[in-house]
Structures are given as structure tokens and as C-alpha cells.
Scaffold this motif. Structure first.
Motif, mmCIF file in Angstrom:
data_model
loop_
_atom_site.group_PDB
_atom_site.id
_atom_site.type_symbol
_atom_site.label_atom_id
_atom_site.label_comp_id
_atom_site.label_asym_id
_atom_site.label_seq_id
_atom_site.Cartn_x
_atom_site.Cartn_y
_atom_site.Cartn_z
ATOM 1 N N SER A 209 19.777 -23.266 35.983
ATOM 2 C CA SER A 209 20.494 -22.350 36.865
ATOM 3 C C SER A 209 20.880 -21.082 36.115
ATOM 4 O O SER A 209 21.674 -21.131 35.177
ATOM 5 N N SER A 210 20.318 -19.969 36.501
ATOM 6 C CA SER A 210 20.690 -18.704 35.854
ATOM 7 C C SER A 210 22.104 -18.279 36.234
ATOM 8 O O SER A 210 22.732 -17.480 35.529
ATOM 9 N N ASP A 211 22.634 -18.825 37.338
ATOM 10 C CA ASP A 211 23.978 -18.433 37.801
ATOM 11 C C ASP A 211 25.083 -18.982 36.914
ATOM 12 O O ASP A 211 26.173 -18.418 36.867
ATOM 13 N N TRP A 212 24.830 -20.105 36.232
ATOM 14 C CA TRP A 212 25.921 -20.816 35.562
ATOM 15 C C TRP A 212 25.682 -20.983 34.067
ATOM 16 O O TRP A 212 26.133 -21.945 33.472
ATOM 17 N N GLN A 213 24.968 -20.048 33.463
ATOM 18 C CA GLN A 213 24.667 -20.170 32.044
ATOM 19 C C GLN A 213 25.831 -19.699 31.177
ATOM 20 O O GLN A 213 26.487 -18.701 31.498
ATOM 21 N N ALA A 214 26.065 -20.406 30.082
ATOM 22 C CA ALA A 214 27.128 -20.014 29.134
ATOM 23 C C ALA A 214 26.756 -20.535 27.752
ATOM 24 O O ALA A 214 27.530 -21.217 27.093
ATOM 25 N N ALA A 215 25.545 -20.205 27.299
ATOM 26 C CA ALA A 215 25.096 -20.672 25.987
ATOM 27 C C ALA A 215 25.902 -19.992 24.890
ATOM 28 O O ALA A 215 26.288 -18.818 25.006
ATOM 29 N N ILE A 216 26.157 -20.699 23.796
ATOM 30 C CA ILE A 216 26.994 -20.145 22.720
ATOM 31 C C ILE A 216 26.250 -19.105 21.889
ATOM 32 O O ILE A 216 26.873 -18.394 21.098
ATOM 33 N N ASP A 217 24.913 -18.998 22.070
ATOM 34 C CA ASP A 217 24.174 -17.926 21.393
ATOM 35 C C ASP A 217 23.868 -16.759 22.333
ATOM 36 O O ASP A 217 23.067 -15.886 22.002
ATOM 37 N N VAL A 489 34.914 -17.499 19.029
ATOM 38 C CA VAL A 489 35.100 -18.769 19.740
ATOM 39 C C VAL A 489 33.754 -19.463 19.940
ATOM 40 O O VAL A 489 32.702 -18.816 20.005
ATOM 41 N N LEU A 490 33.805 -20.777 20.035
ATOM 42 C CA LEU A 490 32.658 -21.616 20.372
ATOM 43 C C LEU A 490 33.093 -22.637 21.413
ATOM 44 O O LEU A 490 34.262 -23.009 21.478
ATOM 45 N N TRP A 491 32.145 -23.132 22.179
ATOM 46 C CA TRP A 491 32.433 -24.126 23.207
ATOM 47 C C TRP A 491 31.149 -24.898 23.500
ATOM 48 O O TRP A 491 30.042 -24.352 23.339
ATOM 49 N N THR A 492 31.243 -26.139 23.888
ATOM 50 C CA THR A 492 30.110 -26.875 24.443
ATOM 51 C C THR A 492 30.630 -27.767 25.556
ATOM 52 O O THR A 492 31.782 -28.210 25.529
ATOM 53 N N ALA A 493 29.763 -28.011 26.542
ATOM 54 C CA ALA A 493 30.177 -28.799 27.704
ATOM 55 C C ALA A 493 28.985 -29.504 28.340
ATOM 56 O O ALA A 493 28.845 -29.520 29.558
ATOM 57 N N ASN A 494 28.092 -30.051 27.484
ATOM 58 C CA ASN A 494 26.936 -30.829 27.933
ATOM 59 C C ASN A 494 25.870 -30.013 28.648
ATOM 60 O O ASN A 494 24.903 -30.569 29.153
ATOM 61 N N ALA A 495 26.050 -28.708 28.711
ATOM 62 C CA ALA A 495 25.035 -27.837 29.281
ATOM 63 C C ALA A 495 24.143 -27.305 28.160
ATOM 64 O O ALA A 495 24.323 -27.637 26.985
ATOM 65 N N ARG A 496 23.180 -26.479 28.513
ATOM 66 C CA ARG A 496 22.321 -25.859 27.500
ATOM 67 C C ARG A 496 23.188 -25.012 26.585
ATOM 68 O O ARG A 496 23.826 -24.065 27.012
ATOM 69 N N SER A 497 23.212 -25.345 25.286
ATOM 70 C CA SER A 497 24.071 -24.635 24.333
ATOM 71 C C SER A 497 23.377 -23.468 23.667
ATOM 72 O O SER A 497 24.020 -22.486 23.297
ATOM 73 N N ALA A 502 15.835 -22.810 18.792
ATOM 74 C CA ALA A 502 16.744 -23.960 18.752
ATOM 75 C C ALA A 502 16.566 -24.833 19.996
ATOM 76 O O ALA A 502 16.555 -26.066 19.903
ATOM 77 N N TYR A 503 16.403 -24.204 21.151
ATOM 78 C CA TYR A 503 16.178 -24.975 22.380
ATOM 79 C C TYR A 503 14.861 -25.740 22.308
ATOM 80 O O TYR A 503 14.763 -26.883 22.776
ATOM 81 N N LEU A 513 24.994 -28.623 34.846
ATOM 82 C CA LEU A 513 24.657 -27.358 35.495
ATOM 83 C C LEU A 513 25.104 -26.146 34.681
ATOM 84 O O LEU A 513 24.395 -25.147 34.599
ATOM 85 N N GLY A 514 26.280 -26.215 34.083
ATOM 86 C CA GLY A 514 26.775 -25.114 33.267
ATOM 87 C C GLY A 514 28.045 -24.463 33.784
ATOM 88 O O GLY A 514 28.669 -23.677 33.077
ATOM 89 N N ALA A 515 28.449 -24.779 35.020
ATOM 90 C CA ALA A 515 29.642 -24.146 35.581
ATOM 91 C C ALA A 515 30.886 -24.470 34.767
ATOM 92 O O ALA A 515 31.759 -23.613 34.569
ATOM 93 N N ARG A 516 30.960 -25.689 34.271
ATOM 94 C CA ARG A 516 32.114 -26.100 33.484
ATOM 95 C C ARG A 516 32.182 -25.314 32.177
ATOM 96 O O ARG A 516 33.239 -24.800 31.787
ATOM 97 N N GLY A 517 31.053 -25.214 31.491
ATOM 98 C CA GLY A 517 31.022 -24.448 30.256
ATOM 99 C C GLY A 517 31.328 -22.982 30.471
ATOM 100 O O GLY A 517 32.005 -22.346 29.651
#
Length: 782
Positions: A209-217, A489-497, A502-503, A513-517
Motif C-alpha cells: 500500500s503506497s498510502d500507508w508507507q512509513a519505512a525507516i529509510d 528517531v526510529l520505529w518498527t511496527a511489523n510493516a515494511r521497514s 535491504a528489502y 499494512l503500515g497504518a500503525r507504523g
């Protein structure tokens, strides 16, 4: 006659009181000893101190004696839960539960984890073996210290088996099952879908989902547009299935956050962690502080242990603090087998090879032994899905899948040293976030990463010509890392990091989905200076940002004419008054959540039926159906309309009416459909349903929960935040640590429910143990 009735009533009361008294005194026999002295197999005295809520502090002269003390306390409080974990991995649950557990044992035996545990033990260093041996002695002595076996064994008519060193390895294998337990079901579902529909529609339906992306990189993904070609006929005429409603995602959880010291008031970096798992009574984690002499210095490590293993899993040692989330990367490959006509050999790059056969005997309580024949290939066990035969390649089968290098975190001095442990640590691979007292933070996968050459990681592949294979696990220099990011800051939430190279090393094992992250990331970046309380509030954030667009869609449907025609005035009023938070008293949130789920069920029921016909389910698909669903709703093309509807307006209105009716049937009325009634706690002891009358007493209260999927506060009836931790190394006095139930698994213990009300009511309990209230002193046996 009245006199006779009174006597009968009195006798009944006396029988109940007598039975209660007998039960109470019987239960007390297995209650742990918390004070006094106990002769033990230690070189020097070991103190087991507990505060008023049972938070354990262990003080020992060296680390092996500290491990002995931890094993002793784990057995006192949690032996039955430890036993279930080792049995779950080894496939010996039927010895306790009889035929009801036989199917689970059969499934687990294919992994041969008991044999793998024995093999892994031979590779351990002398120091780790000494520690594991001390822990096992502590467990068995702690069990022997009880006047009778833990009460669960009396109820089951069984006796507990002694703890072996290999059992602690089985406990880690059990975490592999819990954290990586899809067993290729996801790749089978993806294979069925890919083989059933055109490629452009497969790519559209199964996309990040491009709408809910929040990768740390900061990497992004490109959305896949709605194809110009007609919607696949296979997804329009597959029929219906009342027992297989489509689901847009599996239950996923775990958050962690790290903040650099330049963004905190005290200048030390902070880690926050809430791991989300199935919540039971007692819970997964056990709070403990270890104190031992390390050379000329005292070493202190504080945090959470997993009963059955001698390590602090997450916590702080004063120099670094660390936390985990499940990586949710790709740890399995499903291999299409080419079998000979007689089914005895399979094709490989080296030619036809015979299937290996293993014979197992499962002991079944109250029944005869069950003989089991297992088939295995050079890649892994033979596994059947639908009418097809596959082999399963899983990182858990590798020789370095389990070790106790996690213990090295206890003595690391800074973030760089901690990140270096990624490639040598044998646990189900986690997103490690680490912070140090100098203000630095970092991320890396902690656990084995397979070197892999596979044409398509998401679907079953044929490995017989040698073009697909796994090589040795990646070495340390190939592990991706992020150290001190510019944002602080860094964060992870089981979404694509991460993205890019690396991926390509990690793949996708069914990311969230990524909404949480995204919600966590935005909270971290928008608050300026952060402290422990601020991170705790992010853990508790139940804002329904993910559902905002669905709420607006619902309001747009409810025009004045539609509202009047279908008597939806009350429904629309409740919706417009709330729905912005997953609060227990919020009705609007329930309406939106139920409407969204019903809409997705209408849209993708044919897809779900298609998978069901092949022995799979939509819940096993790797990507959420939210993204294609929303794109199709915006376009509202006639060809994508599911069967049974004349237009999209009819489908959406029907989703409103059906979801409203479901809530009224379930709760009596819309006014009683608050989210807490929909999301009511089911935190249960494993045996509570089997015990008449008093079984429910073993469970936590049926409280109404706030929180849901797709927000930081993941909370479902029996799944959610298995702990909340926030801590800065060197600043532990300001930290936070809370678990859902309590330290003890004994219902008469003062610690059985000790943390529950604090966890339920969002109270931030201290990270450090409180003042000592109980002391059990383990002294060297004569």
C-alpha cells in the motif's frame, strides 16, 4: 416440610463451603514459597527478592548462579506454562491432553524440533552450556520446592517431567512457531491466486500500500493502478461461502521506538517496546532484574524474561536498552516437488533422490500410542496443501537457528556493539532497536538471514533444476543497519521497514499494512522533545486515523434521502458524534469498523471462495486487501462490481444495512453497540474452560477494551500488548514496565493478577522493582 427444606439448604451450603475449603487447601499446597531459606545447588547464596507485585530481583555472585535463581523462580511461578511451550515445539501435548491434542502433535512432529534441539546443544559454547545447566538445575529444584506439583497437573491427572537443557532450546523453537508459523500457507495462497487470474490483476490485488508507507529509510513504493483489462471472470462467478468471509489482514502487532539523546530532556536515548502476542493468564513475559558480580564490577540487567530460558529478552543493562518487534520478513519457501510415479523419489539438480523417512511415536493419554511416518527432502519436510505436494524450506531448520547469543546483549556497552550481534544470534529474526546512554540509537535484523536465490519469493517454485536455492546465511557485513538517522528517531511496527537492497535480503512474509507504523512515525516527528511518558502515550494511541476515509465514505452514503428512506437517522447521528477513537464507549467507531469489514466481504467474497476451493484462505495472502478495495471504490467500474449487485451505491447501502442489522442482533440495539462490547477481554488460563464452576475464576475479568488493529494500541479480545516498556539506559528510574496479568501462574498467589488493573487502566508502572517485601534466600546445600 419447611423445616426439611431449611435442613436441605443448610446441608447444601455446608457441602459447598466444605468443597471450597478443601479446594482452597489443596491449591495452597502448590503455592510457591516466597520467604525463608532453601538449600540449593549454588556455589554462593542467591537472593530472590520480590516487591509487592512480585517483580523479582535476583542477586548472585556470578551469572550461572543468577541463571539458577531465575530457573528456580520460573519453575515456582510458571512451570506449567514452560511445559506447554516445550511440548508445543516437540509435539508431545497429547501426553497431557489426550486425543484432543493429537492433530497438533502430528503437525508439529514434521519439524523434528526435539531432534534439532539435541543437535543444537552440541554446538553451544562451554559458558552457555554452564549457564543452561545451572538454569535447568534451578528449574528442577524450584519445582521440587513446591509441596505438590503445580495444580494443573492434578487436574490433568499427570505428573510433570523434569526440565532438560534441550527444553530451553525447544522454548525458542516454540517462539519460531508463534512468530513465523505460516508454514508456507501464504505462498500457497499467493500461488493459487497467481495461477487463477491474469498477471496485471494479481499485481494490483497483491501490492504494497503506497498510502500507508512509513519505512525507516524513507523508501517509498509505487502504487499499482487499476488495470485497464476487464475484471477476472474467476473473481465474479466463484459462488458464495458463509464460512469463509474474506479478511483484509491477519492479526499483527508489536511496536518499538527509539529516540536519540539530542531529542530527550536528559540527553540519553530512549527505547519503547510493546510486543503484541496472544494474551493469556499468566502472560508470556516475567519481570526480573539480575544482579551479579562480573569481575570486579556488579552487573545489573533489568527487563523481561521468557519462562523457560535464562535470558533477559528485552530491557536495559544501564549502558544500552533494547526492544524487539517481529520482523515479518520472508522466512519460508514453498517448493513444488516433482515426484516419481510411485511417489518414492523426487527430482533435484543431482537427479532423482529417495524421500527420507522418519518414524515417530506419539504417546496419547488415555489412548494407544500413535505411530507416525514423516517424509522429508533435502530442503525440508514434505507438506500437502490442497491436492499438491510441496517441500518446506524454513530458516528454523538451519543449524544456527537457535543459540543463546542473545545473552551477549546483557554486557554490550553501546549501540554499535549491540548491532554487531545481528548475524550471530539464533532467535526468530526480530527488528532490534537499541539505544545507549550516550544518546545513540540503531536498527538491524537480529537473527539469521538466509542467502537466497529464488525466482519468486512469494509463490511456490520448482527447485529441481538448481536455479532456485538457499546458500549459507548472510555474514555480518551483509546485514542492513541504520545508525543515528538524521530525524533522530526510529520505529518498527511489523510493516515494511526498509527498501532497496535491504528489502531484497528480507522479502515479505506478510507485512502489516503500515497504518500503525505511519501513525507512530508521525507522532514521533511532530512532538519535538520526547520523554518516557510521551512514548508511553504513543503506545496507548487509539486514534482511528486509518478509518477516517471510511467514516467519510459512510457519511457520504447517508444522504438525507437515504437516511429518511431506510430509517437511519439514529445511525447517522451516532456516526457523526463519534468514530474518531477506538474507545470502549465509542459507538461510531463500531459502526465504521463493521461497515468497512462488510464492504470488503461483499467485494472479495468470490476471491475468498476461489481460495477456499483450493484449500486456502484470503487471510493467508501476503498483502492487505485494503489497498485494492479503496482503489476499486474510487473508480466504481461496473466490471469490478461483485455478483448480486446492480451498482456500487447498492453495494455500499447494503453494507450499511447488513452491518447495522448484525450489530443490533449481537448487542440488542445500536446504543448498546459501543466498541467495548465488541472488543471484550478474553484473557484466559489454558485450563479454565475445562474446570466446572470455578474455571472462570482463573481468567482475567471480561473488561471492555480500547484499541484495535491499524493503530498503535493494538488490542483485540485475546491479542494485543503483551507488555509495555519504556526505558533510557542510565535513567531506569524514569522507565515504565507493565504486563497484562501478573508474575505468577498460581491463582492464590498475590501476584496472579498484580499488574492487570494497571495495564488495563493505562497506569505506567515503574521499570525498576519496588521496595523488597519478600525474600527467599537460596543457600549452598551442605
Amino acid at each position: 416440610m419447611m423445616k426439611g427444606m431449611k435442613w436441605l439448604l443448610l446441608i447444601s451450603v455446608l457441602v459447598v463451603v466444605g468443597a471450597t475449603a478443601v479446594g482452597y487447601f489443596w491449591l495452597r499446597l502448590s503455592l510457591p514459597q516466597y520467604q525463608g531459606e532453601y538449600p540449593a545447588a549454588v556455589a554462593n547464596p542467591v537472593n530472590l527478592d520480590r516487591d509487592a507485585r512480585g517483580y523479582l530481583s535476583i542477586t548472585a555472585a556470578d551469572r550461572p548462579d543468577a541463571a539458577y535463581g531465575m530457573g528456580f523462580a520460573h519453575a515456582q511461578e510458571r512451570f506449567f506454562q514452560m511445559d506447554l511451550a516445550r511440548r508445543s515445539a516437540a509435539g508431545t501435548l497429547a501426553e497431557l491432553f489426550g486425543e484432543r491434542a493429537l492433530a497438533t502433535d502430528i503437525e508439529r512432529r514434521r519439524h523434528r524440533f526435539a531432534e534439532r534441539a539435541a543437535s543444537a546443544l552440541t554446538t553451544f559454547s562451554a559458558d552457555d552450556l554452564q549457564l543452561l545447566s545451572a538454569y535447568s538445575r534451578g528449574v528442577n529444584d524450584g519445582l521440587a520446592s513446591l509441596s505438590t506439583a503445580p495444580f494443573e497437573y492434578t487436574l490433568l491427572g499427570s505428573e510433570p517431567d523434569l526440565w532438560q537443557e534441550t527444553d530451553s532450546i525447544l522454548v525458542i523453537y516454540n517462539m519460531y512457531l508463534e512468530l513465523q508459523g505460516k508454514m508456507g500457507r501464504d505462498e500457497y495462497a499467493m500461488t493459487i491466486l497467481r495461477e487463477s487470474i491474469p498477471g496485471d490483476w494479481f499485481s494490483f490485488l497483491q501490492q504494497h500500500s503506497s498510502d500507508w508507507q512509513a519505512a525507516i529509510d524513507d523508501s517509498q513504493v509505487t502504487p499499482v493502478s487499476l488495470p485497464d483489462s476487464p475484471y477476472p471472470e474467476q473473481l465474479r462467478t466463484a459462488g458464495s461461502c458463509s464460512s469463509c468471509p474474506p479478511k483484509d489482514s491477519a492479526d499483527l502487532g508489536s511496536n518499538n521506538m527509539a529516540v536519540m539523546g539530542r531529542l530527550t530532556s536528559h540527553g540519553r536515548a530512549i527505547v519503547a517496546n510493546d510486543m503484541h502476542l496472544t494474551i493469556r493468564a499468566p502472560g508470556t513475559w516475567y519481570k526480573v532484574q539480575l544482579n551479579w558480580r562480573n569481575g570486579n564490577d556488579w552487573q545489573q540487567v533489568t527487563g523481561l524474561s521468557l519462562a523457560g530460558a535464562p535470558a533477559i529478552v528485552v530491557g536495559s543493562n544501564g549502558h544500552i536498552a533494547w526492544g524487539f518487534t517481529n520482523s515479518t520478513a520472508d522466512w519460508h519457501d514453498l517448493i513444488k516437488l516433482q515426484l516419481s510415479e510411485d511417489g518414492k523419489t523426487y527430482l533435484t539438480a543431482e537427479g532423482w533422490q529417495p524421500l527420507q523417512h522418519y518414524y515417530e511415536t506419539i504417546k496419547v493419554k488415555g489412548s494407544k500410542d500413535y505411530s507416525l511416518q514423516l517424509q522429508e527432502t533435502q530442503w525440508g519436510p514434505v507438506i500437502n496443501y490442497g491436492d499438491s505436494t510441496f517441500a518446506l524450506r524454513w530458516v528454523a531448520y538451519d543449524s544456527n537457528a537457535v543459540n543463546f547469543n542473545l545473552l551477549r546483549l546483557e554486557t554490550r556497552q553501546n549501540t554499535r556493539q549491540a548491532l554487531a550481534l545481528g548475524a550471530i544470534t539464533g532467535i526468530p529474526t526480530q527488528n532490534l532497536l537499541v539505544a545507549d546512554k550516550e544518546g545513540n540509537i540503531g536498527w538491524t535484523p537480529l537473527g539469521p538471514l538466509p542467502g537466497r536465490q529464488v525466482n519468486d519469493w512469494d509463490t511456490a517454485q520448482d527447485w529441481s533444476d538448481g536455479s532456485n536455492f538457499w546458500s549459507a546465511n548472510l555474514s555480518a557485513e551483509n546485514y542492513p543497519q541504520i545508525y543515528n538517522p538524521p530525524s533522530g528517531v526510529l520505529w518498527t511496527a511489523n510493516a515494511r521497514s526498509v527498501g532497496g537492497e535491504a528489502y531484497r535480503l528480507l522479502g515479505n512474509g506478510g507485512y502489516d499494512l503500515g497504518a500503525r507504523g505511519q501513525q507512530i512515525r508521525d507522532s514521533l516527528l511532530n512532538q519535538g522533545q520526547l520523554d518516557e511518558q510521551a512514548l508511553h502515550q504513543i503506545q496507548l494511541d487509539n486514534r482511528a486515523l486509518f478509518l477516517q476515509r471510511w467514516q467519510q465514505l459512510l457519511l457520504d452514503i447517508l444522504t438525507p434521502d437515504v437516511t429518511a428512506e431506510h430509517q437511519l437517522t439514529e445511525y447517522r447521528l451516532l456516526l457523526s458524534q463519534s468514530g474518531r477513537y477506538a474507545q470502549s464507549d465509542d459507538i461510531g467507531y463500531t459502526l465504521v469498523q463493521q461497515f468497512r469489514q462488510q464492504t470488503i466481504e461483499f467485494m472479495f467474497e468470490p476471491l475468498s471462495v476461489l481460495l477456499e476451493q483450493h484449500g486456502s484462505r484470503s487471510a493467508y495472502l501476503k498483502y492487505s486487501l485494503e489497498t485494492p478495495a479503496w482503489a476499486m471504490l474510487q473508480a466504481r467500474r461496473p466490471d469490478t462490481l461483485p455478483p448480486g449487485f446492480t451498482d456500487w451505491s447498492q453495494l455500499l447501502l447494503q453494507a450499511v444495512l447488513v452491518s447495522k442489522q448484525q450489530l443490533e442482533q449481537q448487542h440488542g440495539s445500536l446504543h448498546d453497540s459501543r466498541w467495548g462490547k465488541q472488543n471484550q477481554a478474553k484473557i484466559r488460563h489454558p485450563l479454565s474452560s475445562a474446570i466446572p464452576i470455578i474455571g472462570d475464576w482463573l481468567n482475567m475479568p471480561a473488561s471492555e477494551f480500547a484499541g484495535d488493529r491499524h493503530m498503535p494500541r493494538v488490542q483485540l479480545p485475546s491479542f494485543g500488548q503483551s507488555q509495555r516498556m519504556v526505558v533510557a539506559p542510565g535513567q531506569e528510574q524514569d522507565g515504565i514496565l507493565t504486563i497484562p496479568a501478573g508474575q505468577s501462574g498460581h491463582p492464590l498467589s498475590p501476584f496472579y493478577r498484580a499488574d492487570h488493573q494497571y495495564w488495563l487502566n493505562e497506569v505506567a508502572l515503574p521499570f525498576l522493582p519496588g521496595p523488597k517485601k519478600y525474600q527467599l534466600r537460596l543457600v549452598p546445600a551442605a
